[in-house]
Scaffold this active site. Structure first.
Site, PDB file in Angstrom:
ATOM      1  N   GLN A   1      15.832   4.324  -1.558  1.00  0.00           N
ATOM      2  CA  GLN A   1      15.560   4.911  -0.389  1.00  0.00           C
ATOM      3  C   GLN A   1      13.519   4.764   0.425  1.00  0.00           C
ATOM      4  OE1 GLN A   1      16.973   8.878   0.484  1.00  0.00           O
ATOM      5  NE2 GLN A   1      14.451   9.467   0.219  1.00  0.00           N
TER       6      GLN A   1
ATOM      7  N   GLU B   1     -11.245  -8.168  13.053  1.00  0.00           N
ATOM      8  CA  GLU B   1     -11.194  -7.844  11.211  1.00  0.00           C
ATOM      9  C   GLU B   1     -10.675  -7.190  11.468  1.00  0.00           C
ATOM     10  OE1 GLU B   1     -16.000  -6.775  11.513  1.00  0.00           O
ATOM     11  OE2 GLU B   1     -15.757  -7.031  12.904  1.00  0.00           O
TER      12      GLU B   1
ATOM     13  N   ASN C   1     -18.929  -6.780  18.718  1.00  0.00           N
ATOM     14  CA  ASN C   1     -18.176  -6.747  17.293  1.00  0.00           C
ATOM     15  C   ASN C   1     -16.831  -7.513  17.795  1.00  0.00           C
ATOM     16  OD1 ASN C   1     -20.829  -6.533  16.524  1.00  0.00           O
ATOM     17  ND2 ASN C   1     -20.047  -4.050  15.529  1.00  0.00           N
TER      18      ASN C   1
ATOM     19  N   SER D   1     -21.584  -0.729  18.686  1.00  0.00           N
ATOM     20  CA  SER D   1     -22.052  -0.224  17.617  1.00  0.00           C
ATOM     21  C   SER D   1     -22.878   0.617  17.787  1.00  0.00           C
ATOM     22  CB  SER D   1     -22.959  -1.234  16.458  1.00  0.00           C
ATOM     23  OG  SER D   1     -24.042  -0.577  16.070  1.00  0.00           O
TER      24      SER D   1
ATOM     25  N   SER E   1      14.008  12.472   3.842  1.00  0.00           N
ATOM     26  CA  SER E   1      13.100  10.592   4.154  1.00  0.00           C
ATOM     27  C   SER E   1      13.911  11.186   6.320  1.00  0.00           C
ATOM     28  CB  SER E   1      14.496   9.485   4.049  1.00  0.00           C
ATOM     29  OG  SER E   1      16.130   9.338   4.291  1.00  0.00           O
TER      30      SER E   1
ATOM     31  N   LYS F   1      12.161   2.534   3.009  1.00  0.00           N
ATOM     32  CA  LYS F   1      11.631   1.890   4.264  1.00  0.00           C
ATOM     33  C   LYS F   1      10.502   2.131   4.637  1.00  0.00           C
ATOM     34  CE  LYS F   1      15.656   4.457   3.989  1.00  0.00           C
ATOM     35  NZ  LYS F   1      16.146   3.756   3.505  1.00  0.00           N
TER      36      LYS F   1
ATOM     37  N   ASN G   1      26.022   4.999   0.709  1.00  0.00           N
ATOM     38  CA  ASN G   1      25.267   4.257   0.556  1.00  0.00           C
ATOM     39  C   ASN G   1      25.786   2.689   1.398  1.00  0.00           C
ATOM     40  OD1 ASN G   1      24.405   5.841  -1.615  1.00  0.00           O
ATOM     41  ND2 ASN G   1      25.784   4.545  -3.337  1.00  0.00           N
TER      42      ASN G   1
ATOM     43  N   TYR H   1      23.282   1.527  -6.483  1.00  0.00           N
ATOM     44  CA  TYR H   1      22.195   2.282  -6.275  1.00  0.00           C
ATOM     45  C   TYR H   1      21.452   3.344  -6.759  1.00  0.00           C
ATOM     46  CZ  TYR H   1      19.586   5.196  -2.724  1.00  0.00           C
ATOM     47  OH  TYR H   1      19.234   6.017  -2.027  1.00  0.00           O
TER      48      TYR H   1
ATOM     49  N   THR I   1     -13.276 -29.091   7.001  1.00  0.00           N
ATOM     50  CA  THR I   1     -12.576 -29.059   5.896  1.00  0.00           C
ATOM     51  C   THR I   1     -14.263 -28.548   5.439  1.00  0.00           C
ATOM     52  OG1 THR I   1     -13.275 -31.128   5.634  1.00  0.00           O
ATOM     53  CG2 THR I   1     -11.214 -30.474   6.367  1.00  0.00           C
ATOM     54  N   HIS I   2     -13.387 -27.276   4.733  1.00  0.00           N
ATOM     55  CA  HIS I   2     -14.926 -26.770   3.447  1.00  0.00           C
ATOM     56  C   HIS I   2     -15.229 -25.893   4.993  1.00  0.00           C
ATOM     57  CE1 HIS I   2     -13.253 -29.312  -0.186  1.00  0.00           C
ATOM     58  NE2 HIS I   2     -12.879 -30.004   1.559  1.00  0.00           N
TER      59      HIS I   2
ATOM     60  N   LYS J   1     -25.187  -4.693  19.523  1.00  0.00           N
ATOM     61  CA  LYS J   1     -24.316  -5.510  18.681  1.00  0.00           C
ATOM     62  C   LYS J   1     -22.593  -5.137  19.866  1.00  0.00           C
ATOM     63  CE  LYS J   1     -23.673  -5.509  15.102  1.00  0.00           C
ATOM     64  NZ  LYS J   1     -23.102  -6.757  13.967  1.00  0.00           N
TER      65      LYS J   1
HETATM   66  N1  ARG Z   1      18.153   8.030   2.479  1.00  0.00           N
HETATM   67  C1  ARG Z   1      18.647   7.558   1.376  1.00  0.00           C
HETATM   68  C2  ARG Z   1      18.443   6.049   1.135  1.00  0.00           C
HETATM   69  O1  ARG Z   1      18.042   5.926   1.890  1.00  0.00           O
HETATM   70  C3  ARG Z   1      20.500   6.989   1.664  1.00  0.00           C
HETATM   71  C4  ARG Z   1      21.251   7.086   0.766  1.00  0.00           C
HETATM   72  C5  ARG Z   1      21.840   8.080  -0.367  1.00  0.00           C
HETATM   73  N2  ARG Z   1      22.232   8.193  -1.107  1.00  0.00           N
HETATM   74  C6  ARG Z   1      22.847   8.467  -2.186  1.00  0.00           C
HETATM   75  N3  ARG Z   1      23.518   8.454  -3.086  1.00  0.00           N
HETATM   76  N4  ARG Z   1      21.893   9.556  -2.751  1.00  0.00           N
HETATM   77  O2  ARG Z   1      19.070   5.532   0.479  1.00  0.00           O
END
Ligand code: ARG
Length: 456
Positions: free
Chosen positions: A321, A289, A284, A276, A22, A324, A109, A316, A154-155, A282
């Site tokens: 993960q 949009e 735009n 365009s 990650s 994110k 965790n 957990y 309205t509408h 044009k």
């Molecule tokens: N990169 C992990 C996450 O975002 C961190 C926690 C990892 N924990 C584990 N037990 N592998 O969730």
């Protein structure tokens, strides 16, 4: 070399490393990860769990890691999976043995849960500033064009005349609630999970309250299992972002409609419109949009995380993960939309003559006539019916409402007087809407004063 390979005889497969990393995106959590680690190390020393000089070395080393990252000199490694192990591994490279004491009494965790909360707290503040800037841009337009009138819809049908400023200020209200929601979200997530360990807490005498104070958390979470398993604060923030995106999208839709040749209510600056490649004529409204379009992607991230979470047993699971990238993308998308849309508003100019023309259709004042009758003592339902029959008569005889004679009017509205013929004036209609919240200029002026004070 991973930090958890003690029990493993074989090296992680390259595909697995690529699949589970990650660091390519969670690296942006680095300032929060480092701040959390510094507070944790200080607490460990204060509690006599690690020697004070080791904690001092850790804090100093972490500052150096921070400086390296900020200078773009840090070598992020995929095989170290995530931000936590990248930072810790570099720390140990820099300071040697004391570095090995940092991960005492914590787990990734509770660490990721802490990093994310610190990050989100920061982002809520940033977003609220951007929402204020958006409100200020709309307020400036409202002040500048305070007496421009337009048809309210309205509408998407002409309804009643309103001040253009009143329409703009409706969005200022929405963005105001968006800020309240973010404040609320920030308040709820502002609790420290660190010290929950992997799941069950720690056998060591941690002082979590001390860590919370160091990091500016208002309190410590009560349940270690909840602390590592919960992501509802992220879902909540995605919901808040979705609502902001929805508001921006409605504003975009208004702008797109107003900018169309059929309406021609506004102009937009060249720098905020696009051409365009085929049609030379044009111009735009692509910014609006795109904002409308990007809303789908923000909602998508909300649905994605709700779906990721729905089947997870406590506590957990690595699925978490996946929380994110959606959060980051939703934040980046909404933040850029706010910045671009506020800037575009600075180039928006109303076309008062076009708006007034559209608002001058006497049919828009039909309600005013019904309310005039109410003031003469006619029950509203009856008044509505009488005015409705006049509208029907006008439609059949192809006449505008303000072009009938008093005699014709009396066929439908027995108590009509000359005064009724003066009602079909949009300025009159607007200035009569003095009841609190209405579009009369004095109400709009007090809304402006309210927001000027709020945003000062
Ligand atoms: N990169 C992990 C996450 O975002 C961190 C926690 C990892 N924990 C584990 N037990 N592998 O969730």
């Amino acid at each position: 070399m991973t930090l958890w390979n003690g029990r493993f005889a074989e090296k992680t497969d390259a595909l697995v490393a690529k699949y589970s990393e990650s660091i390519s995106y969670d690296r942006r959590l680095y300032p929060f990860d480092i701040a959390g680690s510094k507070a944790h190390a200080r607490m460990l020393a204060k509690q006599g769990i690690i020697p004070q000089e080791d904690a001092d070395a850790i804090v100093k080393g972490l500052d150096q890691v921070l400086a390296e990252i900020e200078a773009g000199k840090f070598d992020f490694k995929e095989e170290l999976e995530d931000i936590h192990m990248n930072v810790e591994s570099r720390l140990t490279e820099l300071i040697g043995k004391p570095g090995a004491r940092l991960h005492t009494g914590r787990s990734r965790n509770d660490q990721i849960a802490t990093d994310e909360r610190l990050f989100m707290r920061h982002e809520c503040t940033q977003l609220n500033e951007q929402l204020s800037a958006m409100q200020k841009a709309m307020l400036a337009l409202a002040v500048k064009h305070k007496d421009v009138i337009m048809p309210g819809f309205t509408h998407l049908q002409h309804a009643q005349p309103v001040l253009f400023a009143h329409h703009l200020l409706a969005y200022v209200e929405m963005f105001g609630r968006d800020k309240e929601r973010l404040e609320d979200c920030k308040n709820r997530l502002n609790r420290l999970p660190l010290g929950s360990g992997a799941i069950a807490g720690s056998t060591l005498p941690l002082d979590r309250q001390f860590v919370a104070e160091q990091l500016g958390f208002k309190e410590v979470t009560r349940n270690s299992m909840d602390s590592v398993a919960d992501r509802d604060h992220i879902i909540e923030m995605l919901a808040d972002l979705s609502i902001i995106a929805m508001h921006l999208s409605r504003l975009s839709e208004d702008i797109i409609i107003w900018f169309s040749q059929e309406f021609a209510f506004i102009t937009l600056g060249d720098a905020f419109t696009t051409g365009s490649s085929l049609m030379p004529q044009k111009k735009n409204p692509d910014v609006a949009e795109l904002t409308r379009g990007k809303t789908g992607r923000v909602y998508g991230h909300l649905m994605a995380l709700l779906t990721t979470m729905k089947g997870l047993p406590l506590t957990y699971n690595r699925d978490l993960q996946e929380d994110k990238e959606g959060l980051f993308d939703a934040l980046d998308t909404v933040s850029l939309a706010l910045a671009t849309m506020s800037a575009m508003l600075g180039t928006l100019e109303p076309r008062p003559e076009r708006m007034r023309q559209a608002a001058s259709d006497p049919a828009l004042m039909a309600t005013d006539l019904a309310e005039w009758l109410v003031r003469q003592g006619v029950p509203f339902r009856e008044a509505h019916h009488q005015v409705g029959s006049l509208v029907g008569y006008c439609a059949r005889s192809n006449k505008a409402l303000d072009k009938v004679s008093l005699d014709e009017m009396r066929q439908c509205i027995p108590c009509a007087t000359d005064e009724c013929l003066l009602i079909f004036n949009p300025d009159h209609s607007i200035s009569a809407r003095k009841a609190m919240g209405g579009t009369a200029l004095e109400n709009v002026e007090s809304q402006i004063a309210y927001w000027q004070n709020e945003l000062a």
